[in-house]
Design an enzyme around this catalytic site. Structure first.
Site, PDB file in Angstrom:
ATOM      1  N   THR A 131       0.820  -1.213   0.000  1.00 13.09           N
ATOM      2  CA  THR A 131       0.000   0.000   0.000  1.00 13.09           C
ATOM      3  C   THR A 131       0.854   1.264   0.000  1.00 13.09           C
ATOM      4  O   THR A 131       1.991   1.243   0.479  1.00 13.09           O
ATOM      5  CB  THR A 131      -0.892   0.004   1.258  1.00 13.09           C
ATOM      6  N   ASP A 132       0.279   2.355  -0.475  1.00 13.92           N
ATOM      7  CA  ASP A 132       0.986   3.646  -0.422  1.00 13.92           C
ATOM      8  C   ASP A 132       1.105   4.171   1.006  1.00 13.92           C
ATOM      9  O   ASP A 132       1.884   5.076   1.284  1.00 13.92           O
ATOM     10  CB  ASP A 132       0.302   4.693  -1.322  1.00 13.92           C
ATOM     11  N   GLU A 133       0.307   3.581   1.934  1.00 15.40           N
ATOM     12  CA  GLU A 133       0.298   4.102   3.311  1.00 15.40           C
ATOM     13  C   GLU A 133       1.646   3.908   4.013  1.00 15.40           C
ATOM     14  O   GLU A 133       1.907   4.548   5.023  1.00 15.40           O
ATOM     15  CB  GLU A 133      -0.815   3.457   4.130  1.00 15.40           C
ATOM     16  N   TYR A 156      -1.822  -0.562  11.018  1.00 19.45           N
ATOM     17  CA  TYR A 156      -1.976  -1.216   9.709  1.00 19.45           C
ATOM     18  C   TYR A 156      -0.777  -0.900   8.813  1.00 19.45           C
ATOM     19  O   TYR A 156      -0.113  -1.815   8.295  1.00 19.45           O
ATOM     20  CB  TYR A 156      -3.284  -0.765   9.025  1.00 19.45           C
ATOM     21  N   LYS A 160       2.232  -3.333   7.293  1.00 16.11           N
ATOM     22  CA  LYS A 160       2.502  -3.518   5.853  1.00 16.11           C
ATOM     23  C   LYS A 160       3.954  -3.121   5.552  1.00 16.11           C
ATOM     24  O   LYS A 160       4.647  -3.778   4.774  1.00 16.11           O
ATOM     25  CB  LYS A 160       1.527  -2.684   5.004  1.00 16.11           C
TER      26      LYS A 160
HETATM   27  P1  NAD Z   1      -9.819  -7.209   2.135  1.00 18.74           P
HETATM   28  O1  NAD Z   1      -9.814  -6.924   3.608  1.00 18.74           O
HETATM   29  O2  NAD Z   1     -11.041  -6.905   1.339  1.00 18.74           O
HETATM   30  O3  NAD Z   1      -9.483  -8.749   1.888  1.00 18.74           O
HETATM   31  C1  NAD Z   1      -8.480  -9.415   2.601  1.00 18.74           C
HETATM   32  C2  NAD Z   1      -8.645 -10.914   2.344  1.00 18.74           C
HETATM   33  O4  NAD Z   1      -7.604 -11.609   3.061  1.00 18.74           O
HETATM   34  C3  NAD Z   1      -9.985 -11.488   2.855  1.00 18.74           C
HETATM   35  O5  NAD Z   1     -10.549 -12.340   1.907  1.00 18.74           O
HETATM   36  C4  NAD Z   1      -9.596 -12.261   4.114  1.00 18.74           C
HETATM   37  O6  NAD Z   1     -10.447 -13.361   4.380  1.00 18.74           O
HETATM   38  C5  NAD Z   1      -8.168 -12.707   3.757  1.00 18.74           C
HETATM   39  N1  NAD Z   1      -7.366 -12.962   4.981  1.00 18.74           N
HETATM   40  C6  NAD Z   1      -7.231 -12.142   6.055  1.00 18.74           C
HETATM   41  N2  NAD Z   1      -6.439 -12.726   6.972  1.00 18.74           N
HETATM   42  C7  NAD Z   1      -6.046 -13.922   6.462  1.00 18.74           C
HETATM   43  C8  NAD Z   1      -5.216 -14.972   6.934  1.00 18.74           C
HETATM   44  N3  NAD Z   1      -4.633 -14.913   8.146  1.00 18.74           N
HETATM   45  N4  NAD Z   1      -5.008 -16.051   6.138  1.00 18.74           N
HETATM   46  C9  NAD Z   1      -5.606 -16.132   4.904  1.00 18.74           C
HETATM   47  N5  NAD Z   1      -6.425 -15.174   4.425  1.00 18.74           N
HETATM   48  C10 NAD Z   1      -6.638 -14.083   5.187  1.00 18.74           C
HETATM   49  O7  NAD Z   1      -8.557  -6.455   1.577  1.00 18.74           O
HETATM   50  P2  NAD Z   1      -8.344  -5.655   0.188  1.00 18.74           P
HETATM   51  O8  NAD Z   1      -8.826  -4.282   0.343  1.00 18.74           O
HETATM   52  O9  NAD Z   1      -8.815  -6.497  -0.916  1.00 18.74           O
HETATM   53  O10 NAD Z   1      -6.742  -5.604   0.166  1.00 18.74           O
HETATM   54  C11 NAD Z   1      -5.990  -6.686  -0.374  1.00 18.74           C
HETATM   55  C12 NAD Z   1      -4.514  -6.338  -0.275  1.00 18.74           C
HETATM   56  O11 NAD Z   1      -4.242  -5.149  -1.002  1.00 18.74           O
HETATM   57  C13 NAD Z   1      -4.021  -6.102   1.140  1.00 18.74           C
HETATM   58  O12 NAD Z   1      -2.731  -6.654   1.259  1.00 18.74           O
HETATM   59  C14 NAD Z   1      -3.968  -4.591   1.260  1.00 18.74           C
HETATM   60  O13 NAD Z   1      -2.986  -4.190   2.185  1.00 18.74           O
HETATM   61  C15 NAD Z   1      -3.614  -4.189  -0.159  1.00 18.74           C
HETATM   62  N6  NAD Z   1      -4.086  -2.860  -0.604  1.00 18.74           N
HETATM   63  C16 NAD Z   1      -5.403  -2.505  -0.462  1.00 18.74           C
HETATM   64  C17 NAD Z   1      -5.825  -1.271  -0.962  1.00 18.74           C
HETATM   65  C18 NAD Z   1      -7.269  -0.830  -0.869  1.00 18.74           C
HETATM   66  O14 NAD Z   1      -7.577   0.306  -1.219  1.00 18.74           O
HETATM   67  N7  NAD Z   1      -8.185  -1.674  -0.460  1.00 18.74           N
HETATM   68  C19 NAD Z   1      -4.906  -0.407  -1.576  1.00 18.74           C
HETATM   69  C20 NAD Z   1      -3.562  -0.810  -1.668  1.00 18.74           C
HETATM   70  C21 NAD Z   1      -3.167  -2.042  -1.194  1.00 18.74           C
HETATM   71  O1  DAU Z   2      -4.145   4.029   0.448  1.00 21.58           O
HETATM   72  C1  DAU Z   2      -4.367   2.652   0.368  1.00 21.58           C
HETATM   73  C2  DAU Z   2      -5.187   2.203   1.547  1.00 21.58           C
HETATM   74  O2  DAU Z   2      -6.517   2.685   1.321  1.00 21.58           O
HETATM   75  C3  DAU Z   2      -5.203   0.675   1.728  1.00 21.58           C
HETATM   76  O3  DAU Z   2      -3.916   0.240   2.040  1.00 21.58           O
HETATM   77  C4  DAU Z   2      -6.167   0.278   2.865  1.00 21.58           C
HETATM   78  O4  DAU Z   2      -6.249  -1.133   2.938  1.00 21.58           O
HETATM   79  C5  DAU Z   2      -7.535   0.850   2.540  1.00 21.58           C
HETATM   80  O5  DAU Z   2      -8.408   0.584   3.633  1.00 21.58           O
HETATM   81  C6  DAU Z   2      -7.446   2.370   2.310  1.00 21.58           C
HETATM   82  O6  DAU Z   2      -7.127   3.065   3.549  1.00 21.58           O
HETATM   83  P1  DAU Z   2      -7.846   4.438   3.958  1.00 21.58           P
HETATM   84  O7  DAU Z   2      -7.717   4.591   5.414  1.00 21.58           O
HETATM   85  O8  DAU Z   2      -7.401   5.557   3.092  1.00 21.58           O
HETATM   86  O9  DAU Z   2      -9.376   4.052   3.501  1.00 21.58           O
HETATM   87  P2  DAU Z   2     -10.772   4.281   4.233  1.00 21.58           P
HETATM   88  O10 DAU Z   2     -11.822   3.914   3.242  1.00 21.58           O
HETATM   89  O11 DAU Z   2     -10.831   3.679   5.580  1.00 21.58           O
HETATM   90  O12 DAU Z   2     -10.817   5.874   4.420  1.00 21.58           O
HETATM   91  C7  DAU Z   2     -10.685   6.757   3.320  1.00 21.58           C
HETATM   92  C8  DAU Z   2     -10.704   8.178   3.895  1.00 21.58           C
HETATM   93  O13 DAU Z   2     -12.018   8.453   4.421  1.00 21.58           O
HETATM   94  C9  DAU Z   2      -9.740   8.386   5.067  1.00 21.58           C
HETATM   95  O14 DAU Z   2      -9.208   9.697   5.004  1.00 21.58           O
HETATM   96  C10 DAU Z   2     -10.617   8.244   6.295  1.00 21.58           C
HETATM   97  C11 DAU Z   2     -11.969   8.768   5.821  1.00 21.58           C
HETATM   98  N1  DAU Z   2     -13.142   8.143   6.470  1.00 21.58           N
HETATM   99  C12 DAU Z   2     -13.241   6.774   6.443  1.00 21.58           C
HETATM  100  C13 DAU Z   2     -14.310   6.128   7.044  1.00 21.58           C
HETATM  101  C14 DAU Z   2     -14.404   4.627   7.046  1.00 21.58           C
HETATM  102  C15 DAU Z   2     -14.147   8.920   7.033  1.00 21.58           C
HETATM  103  O15 DAU Z   2     -14.083  10.174   7.012  1.00 21.58           O
HETATM  104  N2  DAU Z   2     -15.211   8.289   7.619  1.00 21.58           N
HETATM  105  C16 DAU Z   2     -15.322   6.932   7.671  1.00 21.58           C
HETATM  106  O16 DAU Z   2     -16.319   6.419   8.255  1.00 21.58           O
END
Ligand code: NAD
Ligand code: DAU
Length: 357
Positions: A131-133, A156, A160
């Site tokens: 992730t970019d975080e 988190y 990562k």
């Molecule tokens: P998600 O939470 O929707 O899905 C995570 C999946 O991993 C689920 O299916 C869960 O059952 C599985 N999982 C969790 N713990 C596990 C374990 N111990 N063993 C096996 N499986 C397990 O997540 P997502 O948003 O699809 O993110 C997927 C990946 O991409 C993550 O590594 C996250 O850090 C990365 N990522 C997410 C975003 C985003 O915006 N969502 C952006 C950049 C990177």
């Molecule tokens: O940047 C990549 C990341 O993006 C991934 O690595 C993470 O897995 C993914 O969850 C996401 O993280 P964020 O924290 O940016 O996403 P989230 O949807 O939780 O929040 C987006 C923005 O909105 C953040 O600034 C927090 C704000 N927010 C979020 C929630 C859930 C609110 O203001 N209210 C809310 O209830």
């Protein structure tokens, strides 16, 4: 490569990656390993579950013995590792789960991969999705490049960052053929409604308050999930061993601007008078350690692998809203049971600072 393990394939991004690989590469055998936590949902893969090149394995990456055995038996030539605990707010209330899955789970996979392929690493690949975080937060200008020093602020992002370092360490120490990508915020179908967009779509539909953290001035760079999957496809096949690639949408939005845009779309889709949904906006106590701004410089990926996002944000957002509105059963299913408890804990007692109307 023929036998590919995708971890976390029942989650949001993982399910789009599994679908892409199963449909695009009929010669590959795709194994989806997922623990099916609250975020994992096999409904996400209903359309491909009977494909002859798709296999589901239920299991936990934290269980080293199970992972070792799985690799010994299957000798996966490629790994695309997405399984993780992924929600920042949950990492603030329960950090330890993030340490186990994101750090220990990643090392278990690296160890098993190393054990199976030692001395025979040609043509193999271990691809870690990050992730970019990990880069921390930006001020008003600039963007993260692959050389930006790591500076994570939430449990988190720290977990990562730690897993990224370990993946690189296994490359430098043991010569494993690894590649890492760091992506910005994804949006699209099948995202669990704890994340901003699906949560707010769900609340607007049900006339519930929209809990905007702080003043809503934090900025995120949004990418349609299928564009992330297409970048993963390219990097898995053509990314260079030991390299990192940033992936982003070049599409920055301040939270409040994005939320008001979403409210406008929802008014239109639900046949409400314009301005109705934005009255639900409620400013609440900020997230602890809340990063102000993320922006990704993905010029390396564009220059080296000729990748560009293909989905225009207006269309992507409409498509996303349409998906949630026409998949009510999916949404109802994931928001029943434990979701109510989570919601009450996260938002029930959260201090309200200001209501918009
Ligand atoms: P998600 O939470 O929707 O899905 C995570 C999946 O991993 C689920 O299916 C869960 O059952 C599985 N999982 C969790 N713990 C596990 C374990 N111990 N063993 C096996 N499986 C397990 O997540 P997502 O948003 O699809 O993110 C997927 C990946 O991409 C993550 O590594 C996250 O850090 C990365 N990522 C997410 C975003 C985003 O915006 N969502 C952006 C950049 C990177
Ligand atoms: O940047 C990549 C990341 O993006 C991934 O690595 C993470 O897995 C993914 O969850 C996401 O993280 P964020 O924290 O940016 O996403 P989230 O949807 O939780 O929040 C987006 C923005 O909105 C953040 O600034 C927090 C704000 N927010 C979020 C929630 C859930 C609110 O203001 N209210 C809310 O209830």
């Amino acid at each position: 490569m023929k036998k590919i393990l995708i971890t976390g394939g029942a989650g949001f991004i993982g399910s789009h990656v599994v679908r892409l690989f199963v449909n695009k590469y009929p010669d590959y055998q795709i194994y989806n390993l997922d623990k099916l936590t609250y975020a994992g949902n096999l409904e996400n893969l209903k359309d491909i579950e009977k494909s002859p090149n798709y296999h589901f394995i239920k299991g936990d990456i934290v269980d080293a013995k199970f992972i070792d055995k799985l690799f010994q038996e299957n000798r996966f030539e490629g790994v695309i590792h997405l399984a993780a605990e992924s929600h920042v707010d949950r990492s603030i209330t329960d950090p330890l789960e993030f340490i186990y899955t994101n750090i220990v789970g990643t090392v278990n996979l690296l160890n098993a991969f190393k054990q199976v392929w030692k001395g025979d690493l040609d043509g193999k690949k271990f691809y870690h999705i990050s992730t970019d975080e990990v880069y921390g937060t930006l001020g008003e200008t600039g963007s993260f490049t692959e050389k930006t020093p790591y500076d994570p602020h939430s449990p988190y992002s720290a977990s990562k960052a730690s897993s990224d370092h370990l993946v690189r360490a296994y490359h430098d120490t043991f010569g494993l053929p690894v590649v890492i990508s760091n992506c910005s915020n994804n949006y699209g179908p099948n995202q669990f409604p704890e994340k901003l967009l699906p949560l707010f779509i769900h609340n607007i539909k049900n006339n519930k308050p929209l809990p905007v953290y702080g003043k809503g001035l934090n900025t995120r760079d949004w990418l349609y999930v299928e564009d992330h999957a297409s970048a993963i496809d390219l990097i898995f096949h053509r990314g260079k061993s030991g390299e990192t690639y940033n992936i982003g949408g070049n599409n920055e939005w301040k939270n409040i601007d994005l939320i008001l845009k979403l409210c406008g779309i929802m008014d239109k889709k639900l046949g409400r008078t314009p301005g109705t949904s934005e009255k639900l906006v409620t400013f609440v106590k900020d997230r602890a350690g809340h990063d102000l701004r993320y922006a990704i410089d993905s010029s390396k990926l564009q220059a080296e692998l000729d990748w560009n996002p293909s989905v225009n944000f207006e269309q992507g957002l409409e498509k996303t809203v349409d998906w949630y509105l026409s998949n009510e059963a999916w949404l109802e299913n994931v928001t029943s049971g434990d979701y109510q408890k989570y919601y009450e804990e996260q938002y029930g007692k959260r201090e309200i600072r200001e209501i918009r109307h």
